[in-house]
Motif scaffolding. Structure first.
Motif, short mmCIF file in Angstrom:
data_model
loop_
_atom_site.label_atom_id
_atom_site.label_comp_id
_atom_site.label_asym_id
_atom_site.label_seq_id
_atom_site.Cartn_x
_atom_site.Cartn_y
_atom_site.Cartn_z
N LEU A 48 -8.88 -6.38 -5.91
CA LEU A 48 -9.48 -7.63 -6.37
C LEU A 48 -10.32 -7.40 -7.62
CD1 LEU A 48 -9.98 -10.62 -5.99
CD2 LEU A 48 -11.79 -10.07 -4.35
N ALA A 49 -11.06 -6.29 -7.66
CA ALA A 49 -11.87 -6.00 -8.84
C ALA A 49 -11.01 -5.82 -10.08
CB ALA A 49 -12.71 -4.74 -8.59
N HIS A 50 -9.77 -5.38 -9.89
CA HIS A 50 -8.87 -5.16 -11.03
C HIS A 50 -8.54 -6.46 -11.74
CE1 HIS A 50 -5.77 -3.23 -13.44
NE2 HIS A 50 -4.91 -4.17 -13.05
N VAL A 51 -8.44 -7.55 -10.99
CA VAL A 51 -8.11 -8.84 -11.61
C VAL A 51 -9.36 -9.63 -11.99
CG1 VAL A 51 -5.93 -8.97 -10.35
CG2 VAL A 51 -7.96 -10.04 -9.38
N LEU A 52 -10.53 -9.09 -11.64
CA LEU A 52 -11.81 -9.70 -12.01
C LEU A 52 -12.67 -8.67 -12.72
CD1 LEU A 52 -12.59 -11.66 -8.71
CD2 LEU A 52 -11.74 -12.63 -10.86
N PRO A 53 -12.26 -8.21 -13.88
CA PRO A 53 -13.01 -7.14 -14.57
C PRO A 53 -14.43 -7.58 -14.90
CG PRO A 53 -11.43 -8.17 -16.05
CD PRO A 53 -11.14 -8.71 -14.68
N GLY A 54 -15.37 -6.68 -14.61
CA GLY A 54 -16.77 -6.95 -14.92
C GLY A 54 -17.46 -7.85 -13.93
N GLN A 55 -16.79 -8.28 -12.88
CA GLN A 55 -17.38 -9.19 -11.89
C GLN A 55 -17.46 -8.50 -10.54
OE1 GLN A 55 -15.79 -13.22 -11.74
NE2 GLN A 55 -16.16 -13.34 -9.54
#
Length: 243
Positions: A48-55
């Motif tokens: 999930l972090a991969h598709v929401l970089p920096g979040q």
């Protein structure tokens, strides 16, 4: 009467011993996993972090950061100790089995553990990425999507369980054929019903989006076909001798 109760007490004592061993090994695995729970959390949310970089994922409950790591440690401990747990089950029932049944169960334990892990890996490395990219693509520009860590973990655990169980289908098909419950011909006849059932099951156990449902239904159908093929190779009907 005491002679009749003696075998029952012996079985109950054996069951208690197997359960205690399983629980102790699980607790040891849990303690080790919890020591690395922060790193395991980062690994768990990586798709999930991969598709929401920096979040970062949010968490609302006061005890949520702790409970999320407890759940992750329990999941890892379950996976690590699964072969040992299955062995304890086998060791408990083995004395009541025939020799040919024992030869069948041992490979099934290893195959079942392996396929469960393959199902989890399939969900983590393929399904998660596809589903999350799809969700990100449909988020309106005026909306900020803030996934909750606890909700994400519940989603991940549900998907791991769904795909882990799904990948047991070949084992179930082979066992049913081996036990004579159903024939290869019957399994081939009900193929169309199996395909419909696969999509119904996917619609029930996956999130309400077409992508995740397809990613469960199609492998479920293909794994059924694989089980039928392997069972057909292993248990071919013996030719009838001419009169």
């Amino acid at each position: 009467m005491n002679d009749n109760l003696q075998p029952l007490f012996s079985h109950l004592l054996e069951l208690r011993t197997r359960l205690v061993r399983g629980v102790l090994v699980f607790l040891l695995g849990f303690i080790i996993a919890f020591a690395f729970s922060a790193q395991l959390y980062d690994l768990m949310v990586a798709p999930l972090a991969h598709v929401l970089p920096g979040q970062k994922l949010v968490t609302i409950g006061i005890a949520s950061p702790f409970m999320v790591q407890v759940k992750i440690a329990a999941l890892v401990a379950f996976v690590l100790t699964l072969p040992h747990s299955l062995y304890q089950v086998w060791a408990f029932i083995a004395p009541g089995l025939y020799q040919h049944e024992k030869r069948l169960i041992v490979p099934l334990i290893f195959a079942s553990s392996f396929l469960f892990l393959i199902g989890m890996a399939f969900a983590y490395f393929l399904v998660f990425g596809v589903v999350f990219k799809f969700i990100v693509s449909v988020v309106p520009t005026s909306m900020q999507w803030l996934p909750d860590s606890g909700e994400y973990l519940d989603f991940a655990l549900g998907m791991f369980l769904a795909f882990g169980v799904t990948f047991q289908v070949p084992i179930a098909v082979i066992v049913l054929v081996k036990m004579g419950v159903v024939s290869i011909e019957k399994l081939r006849e009900v193929r169309s019903y199996v395909i419909v059932g696969a999509f119904v099951i996917a619609a029930v156990v996956t999130p309400p989006d077409v992508v995740s449902q397809l990613l469960l239904a199609i492998p479920l159908w293909l794994l059924y076909e694989l089980g039928v093929f392997i069972a057909g190779m292993l248990y071919r009907p013996k030719p009838v001798a001419p009169d």
